[in-house]
Design a protein around this motif. Structure first.
Motif, PDB file in Angstrom:
ATOM      1  N   ALA A 151      21.918  36.588 -30.958  1.00 56.11           N
ATOM      2  CA  ALA A 151      21.610  36.161 -30.194  1.00 56.11           C
ATOM      3  C   ALA A 151      21.752  36.858 -29.027  1.00 56.11           C
ATOM      4  CB  ALA A 151      20.812  34.764 -30.202  1.00 56.11           C
ATOM      5  N   ARG A 152      23.357  36.953 -28.948  1.00 56.26           N
ATOM      6  CA  ARG A 152      23.411  38.160 -27.420  1.00 56.26           C
ATOM      7  C   ARG A 152      23.307  39.198 -27.121  1.00 56.26           C
ATOM      8  NH1 ARG A 152      28.146  40.885 -27.743  1.00 56.26           N
ATOM      9  NH2 ARG A 152      28.449  40.014 -30.485  1.00 56.26           N
ATOM     10  N   LEU A 153      23.653  40.213 -28.253  1.00 53.67           N
ATOM     11  CA  LEU A 153      22.797  41.325 -28.379  1.00 53.67           C
ATOM     12  C   LEU A 153      21.151  41.312 -28.156  1.00 53.67           C
ATOM     13  CD1 LEU A 153      24.153  42.316 -32.430  1.00 53.67           C
ATOM     14  CD2 LEU A 153      25.229  43.204 -29.665  1.00 53.67           C
ATOM     15  N   GLU A 154      20.129  40.534 -28.828  1.00 56.53           N
ATOM     16  CA  GLU A 154      18.906  40.724 -28.317  1.00 56.53           C
ATOM     17  C   GLU A 154      18.547  39.902 -26.467  1.00 56.53           C
ATOM     18  OE1 GLU A 154      15.928  40.084 -30.199  1.00 56.53           O
ATOM     19  OE2 GLU A 154      16.229  39.025 -31.731  1.00 56.53           O
ATOM     20  N   SER A 155      19.365  39.028 -26.412  1.00 53.76           N
ATOM     21  CA  SER A 155      19.324  38.703 -24.591  1.00 53.76           C
ATOM     22  C   SER A 155      20.021  39.729 -23.857  1.00 53.76           C
ATOM     23  CB  SER A 155      20.554  37.739 -24.474  1.00 53.76           C
ATOM     24  OG  SER A 155      20.809  37.402 -23.288  1.00 53.76           O
ATOM     25  N   TRP A 156      20.999  40.512 -23.890  1.00 50.98           N
ATOM     26  CA  TRP A 156      21.710  42.066 -23.753  1.00 50.98           C
ATOM     27  C   TRP A 156      20.639  42.761 -23.532  1.00 50.98           C
ATOM     28  CZ3 TRP A 156      22.436  46.800 -23.029  1.00 50.98           C
ATOM     29  CH2 TRP A 156      23.973  47.919 -22.093  1.00 50.98           C
ATOM     30  N   LEU A 157      19.712  43.197 -24.872  1.00 56.49           N
ATOM     31  CA  LEU A 157      18.549  44.038 -25.102  1.00 56.49           C
ATOM     32  C   LEU A 157      17.118  43.917 -23.792  1.00 56.49           C
ATOM     33  CD1 LEU A 157      18.564  45.102 -28.578  1.00 56.49           C
ATOM     34  CD2 LEU A 157      20.027  46.675 -26.446  1.00 56.49           C
ATOM     35  N   ASP A 158      17.198  43.019 -23.757  1.00 56.50           N
ATOM     36  CA  ASP A 158      16.098  42.294 -22.562  1.00 56.50           C
ATOM     37  C   ASP A 158      16.614  42.133 -21.048  1.00 56.50           C
ATOM     38  OD1 ASP A 158      14.319  41.540 -25.015  1.00 56.50           O
ATOM     39  OD2 ASP A 158      15.294  39.195 -25.402  1.00 56.50           O
ATOM     40  N   GLU A 159      17.341  41.892 -21.032  1.00 61.34           N
ATOM     41  CA  GLU A 159      18.338  41.807 -19.763  1.00 61.34           C
ATOM     42  C   GLU A 159      18.150  43.606 -19.054  1.00 61.34           C
ATOM     43  OE1 GLU A 159      21.778  40.745 -17.160  1.00 61.34           O
ATOM     44  OE2 GLU A 159      22.089  40.426 -19.215  1.00 61.34           O
ATOM     45  N   HIS A 160      18.692  44.433 -20.440  1.00 64.96           N
ATOM     46  CA  HIS A 160      18.958  45.600 -19.588  1.00 64.96           C
ATOM     47  C   HIS A 160      17.160  47.081 -20.226  1.00 64.96           C
ATOM     48  CE1 HIS A 160      22.889  43.751 -19.764  1.00 64.96           C
ATOM     49  NE2 HIS A 160      22.770  45.110 -18.459  1.00 64.96           N
ATOM     50  N   GLY A 161      16.309  46.379 -20.140  1.00 65.53           N
ATOM     51  CA  GLY A 161      15.327  46.972 -20.151  1.00 65.53           C
ATOM     52  C   GLY A 161      14.837  47.160 -21.564  1.00 65.53           C
ATOM     53  N   HIS A 162      15.464  47.121 -22.928  1.00 62.84           N
ATOM     54  CA  HIS A 162      15.164  47.246 -23.958  1.00 62.84           C
ATOM     55  C   HIS A 162      13.843  46.123 -25.180  1.00 62.84           C
ATOM     56  CE1 HIS A 162      17.194  51.184 -24.672  1.00 62.84           C
ATOM     57  NE2 HIS A 162      17.993  50.601 -22.998  1.00 62.84           N
ATOM     58  N   PRO A 163      12.768  45.724 -24.389  1.00 66.60           N
ATOM     59  CA  PRO A 163      12.081  44.821 -24.592  1.00 66.60           C
ATOM     60  C   PRO A 163      12.050  44.957 -26.472  1.00 66.60           C
ATOM     61  CG  PRO A 163      10.605  46.362 -24.143  1.00 66.60           C
ATOM     62  CD  PRO A 163      11.856  46.557 -23.653  1.00 66.60           C
ATOM     63  N   SER A 164      11.667  43.999 -27.112  1.00 65.98           N
ATOM     64  CA  SER A 164      11.983  44.194 -28.607  1.00 65.98           C
ATOM     65  C   SER A 164      10.182  44.991 -28.929  1.00 65.98           C
ATOM     66  CB  SER A 164      11.290  42.764 -28.512  1.00 65.98           C
ATOM     67  OG  SER A 164      11.075  43.026 -30.766  1.00 65.98           O
ATOM     68  N   LYS A 165       9.711  45.644 -30.010  1.00 68.58           N
ATOM     69  CA  LYS A 165       9.142  46.417 -30.276  1.00 68.58           C
ATOM     70  C   LYS A 165       7.804  45.109 -31.386  1.00 68.58           C
ATOM     71  CE  LYS A 165       8.944  50.703 -31.804  1.00 68.58           C
ATOM     72  NZ  LYS A 165       8.982  51.679 -32.778  1.00 68.58           N
ATOM     73  N   SER A 166       8.530  43.693 -31.433  1.00 69.19           N
ATOM     74  CA  SER A 166       7.399  42.788 -32.249  1.00 69.19           C
ATOM     75  C   SER A 166       7.992  42.463 -32.439  1.00 69.19           C
ATOM     76  CB  SER A 166       7.344  43.779 -33.494  1.00 69.19           C
ATOM     77  OG  SER A 166       6.695  42.726 -34.076  1.00 69.19           O
ATOM     78  N   THR A 167       6.892  40.777 -32.299  1.00 69.19           N
ATOM     79  CA  THR A 167       7.479  39.688 -32.225  1.00 69.19           C
ATOM     80  C   THR A 167       7.535  39.048 -33.826  1.00 69.19           C
ATOM     81  OG1 THR A 167       5.902  38.534 -31.928  1.00 69.19           O
ATOM     82  CG2 THR A 167       7.321  39.594 -29.569  1.00 69.19           C
ATOM     83  N   ASP A 168       7.216  39.816 -34.697  1.00 72.17           N
ATOM     84  CA  ASP A 168       6.564  39.086 -36.925  1.00 72.17           C
ATOM     85  C   ASP A 168       8.233  39.588 -37.018  1.00 72.17           C
ATOM     86  OD1 ASP A 168       4.319  38.513 -35.838  1.00 72.17           O
ATOM     87  OD2 ASP A 168       3.947  41.158 -36.399  1.00 72.17           O
ATOM     88  N   GLY A 169       9.224  40.187 -36.467  1.00 72.66           N
ATOM     89  CA  GLY A 169      10.672  40.478 -36.831  1.00 72.66           C
ATOM     90  C   GLY A 169      11.465  39.093 -37.405  1.00 72.66           C
TER      91      GLY A 169
END
Length: 316
Positions: A48-66
């Motif tokens: 969750a921490r890694l995903e939040s950091w990626l979202d915050e710094h402009g690296h959106p998830s490529k898919s919501t199915d994972g």
């Protein structure tokens, strides 16, 4: 050949947890297992921490199915994973033992990947019996940010495994580089450790302080490297000049074939770096987490620049 949909990740430390997040954000089902229950219990928080950091710094998830599914035993990986990904500690014997735990996966020709940074893929494949299904993938730290992965061919790795692993790396947003011969350290670590060997020698010979050596690396050739690689740079300079410099310089560069006495003494004295509070630097007065945060922000900044450069080149 069926599509790859399910990834089994073994080992959920810093590398394994970040790699699991990378696959999850690309739309894969990730079966995550570690024999350390503490690592299992902390995975959700870490992810969750890694995903939040990626979202915050402009690296959106490529898919919501994972999805990441935590497993308390490796049995589900053996039965269902299309790819078995070894992210455990850098120990040849332990990795061989791990790869032997998945006979069902081997029988159904699942792909095996080891994330070693320098161990022999060939030896690992022969000792585990899955060399015909095994390739190496050297993710660079931090693996959720670094864009390149070295894909290493072992002595028994067939073309189809190399192709599928490269395609898999591309599907999670990585740039795969094929390492066609299984040599210690592959490409990146051979380059990096040659630099480290000379840096240690400069300290050992009292030529400059660690602070100044790092400053030279950061504020000279380090600034060029994202755009101009070492071989490109040599072509820009002119190989005739490089050859003349090598005539006098190489004989004075460190060429020890084992750890330097300075490094070995630091290890003997338990001056191991940040984790013990002292190494080349005094980490009792420095913040490791702050340095890592600055490092990661700079990586993001540099990736944005490289993406803009790539788009400009496409237009022109």
């Amino acid at each position: 050949m069926p599509d790859i949909k399910t990834i089994g990740v073994c080992g959920l430390g810093q590398m394994g947890s970040a790699v699991a997040v990378s696959f999850k954000r690309a739309g894969y089902r990730v079966l995550a297992w570690d024999n350390d229950t503490a690592q299992l219990h902390s995975l959700s928080t870490t992810a969750a921490r890694l995903e939040s950091w990626l979202d915050e710094h402009g690296h959106p998830s490529k898919s919501t199915d994972g999805v990441i599914e935590i497993q308390t035993s490796p049995d589900a990986l053996d039965e269902y994973a299309d790819v078995i990904l070894d992210c455990i500690t850098e120990d040849q014997a332990l990795k061989v033992t791990l790869l032997k735990r998945f006979p069902l996966a081997r029988d159904r020709d699942a792909i095996f990947i080891t994330t070693t940074s320098g161990l022999s893929i060939t030896q690992m494949g022969k000792e585990s019996g899955c060399g015909h299904l095994l390739a190496g993938t050297h993710f660079w730290n931090p693996p959720h940010l670094m864009p390149l992965v070295e894909v290493i061919r072992g002595g028994d790795t067939p073309d189809w495994v190399m192709d599928r692993v490269c395609q898999l790396m591309t599907s999670i947003g990585k740039t795969p580089v094929r390492v066609n011969r299984d040599v210690p350290g592959f490409i990146g670590n051979r380059l990096l450790h040659a630099l480290w060997r000379e840096a240690i020698s400069l300290v050992e010979r009292d030529i400059a302080t660690p602070e100044d050596i790092d400053l030279v690396a950061r504020l000279t050739f380090g600034l060029r490297l994202p755009v101009v690689g070492p071989l490109e740079n040599m072509d820009l300079v002119g190989l005739d000049l490089i050859e003349r410099i090598h005539q006098y310089l190489l004989e004075d560069i460190a060429d020890n074939h084992g750890p330097s006495a300075h490094l070995t003494e630091n290890v003997r004295q338990q001056r191991l770096g940040m984790k013990t509070g002292e190494g080349f630097y005094d980490w009792k007065t420095r913040s490791g987490p702050e340095l890592i945060e600055r490092r990661d922000r700079q990586i993001v900044h540099q990736l944005r620049f490289l993406k803009e450069l790539e788009e400009q080149q496409k237009i022109s």
